[in-house]
Design an enzyme around this catalytic site. Structure first.
Site, mmCIF file in Angstrom:
data_model
loop_
_atom_site.group_PDB
_atom_site.id
_atom_site.type_symbol
_atom_site.label_atom_id
_atom_site.label_comp_id
_atom_site.label_asym_id
_atom_site.label_seq_id
_atom_site.Cartn_x
_atom_site.Cartn_y
_atom_site.Cartn_z
ATOM 1 N N GLU A 173 -2.382 -10.533 11.555
ATOM 2 C CA GLU A 173 -2.733 -11.947 11.732
ATOM 3 C C GLU A 173 -1.530 -12.766 12.186
ATOM 4 O OE1 GLU A 173 -4.538 -10.040 8.098
ATOM 5 O OE2 GLU A 173 -2.518 -10.732 8.552
ATOM 6 N N ASP A 203 -2.649 -2.884 7.616
ATOM 7 C CA ASP A 203 -2.430 -4.206 7.047
ATOM 8 C C ASP A 203 -1.913 -5.164 8.122
ATOM 9 O OD1 ASP A 203 -2.386 -6.140 5.116
ATOM 10 O OD2 ASP A 203 -0.879 -5.178 3.850
ATOM 11 N N ASP A 205 -6.084 -10.742 0.099
ATOM 12 C CA ASP A 205 -5.366 -11.048 -1.135
ATOM 13 C C ASP A 205 -6.122 -12.038 -2.008
ATOM 14 O OD1 ASP A 205 -3.510 -9.382 -0.068
ATOM 15 O OD2 ASP A 205 -2.046 -10.941 0.421
#
Length: 754
Positions: free
Chosen positions: A414, A411, A477
């Site tokens: 970024e 995950d 998401d």
């Protein structure tokens, strides 16, 4: 980034120095060097006080032309992507004309005014850089280099990463800059400075930093891309089809790895902020089995580790006192395990001090460790340019793998600051996007080392060019709505046209709790994606907790069971599609234009797709089940009902929650496994070839079936006198059928159906 004020003027504060003239040409055997003057040179005095742009053409691979534009060559070069360079072109100058040839692709330029650079393949002009196209732009103390390439009438542009807006990028402004922005914004987790054109070519801007694209949005007749600094490098990649472009692009930047057969099965997650322990996990795993819903992977999200301690790679002993025993017990149930990780180390984590003392975390310019409180309190970021830090990080992963973990969800990646110093001295602006490449590579490589090639799989959120080598990637998401479900699909199709072969998403949406009907509709879509995962934020995504209707075929568990079993049977087909992604870069989930590039009706379609080469999927994005979809010419057949549907038109249907348009294309061959409980079985044992033959006698198709062990079996299917015949060196154990028809078992390697 826009530099002009309409067609005629330059924006206030911008100084534009365009290449006005091809002043000179030089060549070697493999390079063509152009001096682009920023003013027309009428006499010697015009060469004074005038910048030039040095443009070098060469070829890193067949049918690819590289263009490097340099203002000041001594400037710091940007972080570029790793390219597998396999061939060199040939350059020559004939009088005032220069040409660089690479395979069937060539770039041509002619001395004089105006500036001109034309790209053609097999004699057909693809695009060109012309008057006021190539420029050196100065704005607010910064320098930029920009290029514009002509757009033809009706030409459409695709790609640029996993973008959730319209599939066709014409009219859009796109900045290549990884952000954690969700699926409902212009930001993207996976930014890729590469696009595919319906005009028969692709373009990669070979710069890992911020690249700004204006796709017919500043000059409506052109695509524009610009980078800060003194150097711009881009590659024009020949087609003629979008598949050919993806083939050549992924040959340059890396092919998607093959992933294990078990990864194509159903993944079930604990969800994000839910409360869980081993008893909860067992309840969910056993509940899936009791309801006949296939389950291949159980995913432990963030809270398998203690709060405020992510990522310390340590099971929270308060809820998982015996992790090794638990993982062993899950393996006994034929369930693989994935755990969540990220590249950030919280200050409370027991390993933070070690990482800090040994210099494994990114530094500030004053030499202290960079920390912030976004996501985890006081967290530092692992510096993956430091080989010792990579080895340290991988050592923790090896320990988890030795405990029984099978895969990692990588995950984040970024949120990477630019006011930091890297171990290798890399430019932090260039590293912002490239950081995720180093992160996912480190994780994927240790999985391959421990589990073996073909057994490694990550579940990654962030990526850039080259990231396709480390599958699988998921769409980030989304929210629990039909609108978000549709934007999620657009993101998947867009990333597929950016070289990524394997992709997934959160069934039901991540944020919020889906209503019952939405969950069921999303389940059908999710199970007909490359990879399938139930996951959410604050609520469990276990089907029987969405509704408790176990008495009918329309309950959430029944829908999950139906499509989960179908996907398990589709495993031979999906493995073959995954092999094609590995061999050629063709994604498993395919926008229609990849398979029907000659049909102008498919150019803008982003609510349907092909799963592999032969299955059309049209997810239902309405509560009442109404769905509109387009079928190219020919007789299509529903995989679910066996009914034929004539193509060459739009179709409107209404489907219950346990159905959707799922059609076998004309000439399609769908290998179905005999087992519907898991994807990693002996596929040739009980295999059925489901055939929707071509319309004419003499139609023939060869199909390779890849067994999970890596064995390959070849089947030849043809039509003769209205009958379908299949032949293989596999003598028995397989059969042949039409959709909705009876299965005919092979005898002596041949099966025939009327």
């Amino acid at each position: 980034m826009k530099f002009t004020d309409g067609f005629w003027r330059i924006r206030d504060g911008v100084e534009a120095l365009y290449a006005r003239e091809v002043y000179d040409l030089e060549s070697t055997a493999t390079q063509l060097v152009i001096t682009g003057a920023t003013r027309v040179v009428n006499h010697r005095g015009d060469t004074l006080n005038a910048p030039t742009l040095t443009v070098t053409l060469d070829s890193p691979a067949e049918d690819v032309v590289r263009v490097r534009v340099e203002h000041h060559r001594g400037a710091r070069p940007p972080q570029r992507f790793d390219l597998d360079e396999t061939a060199k072109g040939t350059a020559e100058i004939d009088g005032d004309h220069g040409v660089l040839r690479s395979g069937t692709l060539e770039a041509r330029v002619t001395r004089g005014t105006p500036w001109n650079l034309t790209f053609a393949q097999n004699g057909k002009i693809l695009t060109r850089s012309g008057h006021r196209s190539l420029g050196l732009m100065r704005h607010e103390g910064r320098t930029y280099v920009h290029e514009q390439l002509e757009l033809g009438v009706g030409e459409t542009i695709y790609g640029l990463g996993e973008r959730f807006g319209p599939l066709v990028k014409n009219g859009q402004s796109v900045d290549i800059w990884n952000e954690d922005g969700g699926t409902s914004s212009e930001q993207a987790y996976k930014n890729v400075p590469f696009f595919v054109s319906s005009g028969g070519y692709g373009v990669l801007v070979n710069d890992a930093g911020r690249v700004s694209f204006e796709i017919g949005s500043e000059s409506v007749e052109r695509t524009q891309f610009s980078v800060p600094g003194e150097v711009l490098e881009y590659l024009v990649i020949g087609g003629p089809t979008p598949k050919d472009v993806l083939d050549r692009y992924t040959a340059l930047t890396g092919r998607p790895a093959q992933v294990p057969a078990w990864s194509y099965g159903t993944w079930l997650s604990t969800s994000f902020t839910t409360d869980y322990r081993e008893e909860t996990v067992n309840h969910f795993v056993d509940g899936m089995k009791d309801r006949g819903i296939p389950l291949s992977v159980f995913h432990f999200d963030c809270f398998w580790m203690r709060e405020f301690s992510w990522t310390d790679f340590t099971w929270d002993p308060r809820v998982f006192p015996d992790p090794v025993g638990m993982l062993s017990r899950l393996r006994e149930k034929d369930v693989r395990v994935c755990v969540w990780i990220n590249p950030y180390i919280a200050q409370r984590a027991g390993i933070f001090d070690e990482a800090d003392e040994k210099g494994y975390l990114l530094k500030k310019k004053d030499g202290t460790t960079f920390q912030w409180d976004l996501w985890q309190a006081g967290m530092g970021l692992v510096d993956f340019t430091n080989p010792d830090a990579v080895a340290w990080y991988q050592g923790h992963l090896r320990r988890l793998l030795s405990e029984g973990v099978d895969a990692f969800k990588t995950d984040f990646g970024e949120r990477v600051p630019t006011d930091v110093v890297y171990h290798n001295g890399a430019d932090p602006e260039s590293m912002h996007n490239f950081y995720t490449q180093l992160y996912n590579r480190a994780v994927f490589e240790v999985l391959e080392e421990v589990r073996g090639r073909g057994e490694a799989v990550v579940f990654a959120r962030s990526a850039t060019t080259g990231g396709q080598q480390f599958p699988v990637h998921w769409g980030g998401d989304s929210t629990a709505s039909y609108v978000s479900m549709a934007e999620t699909l657009r993101g998947g199709l867009s990333i597929g046209l950016s070289g990524f072969g394997l992709w997934s998403h959160d069934i039901g949406g991540f944020e919020g709790t889906p209503d019952v009907t939405l969950f069921k509709r999303w389940t059908a879509f999710g199970m007909l994606s490359s990879h399938s995962r139930f996951h959410g934020s604050g609520s469990y995504r276990v089907p029987w907790l969405v509704d408790d209707d176990d008495a009918t075929d329309l309950g959430a568990a029944a829908v999950a069971r139906r499509f989960g079993k179908l996907k398990a049977r589709l495993a031979p087909y999906l493995l073959r599609a995954g092999r094609e992604a590995h061999d050629r870069g063709t994604p498993v989930m395919r926008p229609m234009l990849l398979e029907f590039p000659g049909d102008p009706a498919v150019a803008y379609l982003d609510r349907q797709y092909l799963l592999g080469p032969d299955l059309l999927v049209a997810p239902v994005f309405t509560p009442d089940g109404t769905v509109d979809y387009y079928l190219p010419e020919g007789r299509w057949v529903s995989l679910l009902t066996g009914e034929g549907v004539e193509g060459g038109r739009w179709v409107q249907e209404r489907h219950e929650v346990d159905s959707l348009p799922l059609l076998v294309r004309p000439g399609g061959v769908i290998p179905l496994g005999a087992r519907d409980d898991r994807p990693d079985t002996e596929h040739l044992d009980g295999l059925t070839l489901l055939v929707n033959p071509g319309a004419d006698d003499g139609w023939e198709r060869t199909v390779d079936i890849l067994d999970p062990r890596g064995d390959l079996a070849t089947f030849t299917v043809r039509t003769e006198n209205g009958r379908v015949t299949a032949h293989s060196d596999v003598r028995d154990g397989w059969g042949l059928a039409r959709p909705g028809g009876e299965r005919v078992a092979a005898q002596d390697g041949t099966a025939v159906v009327d």
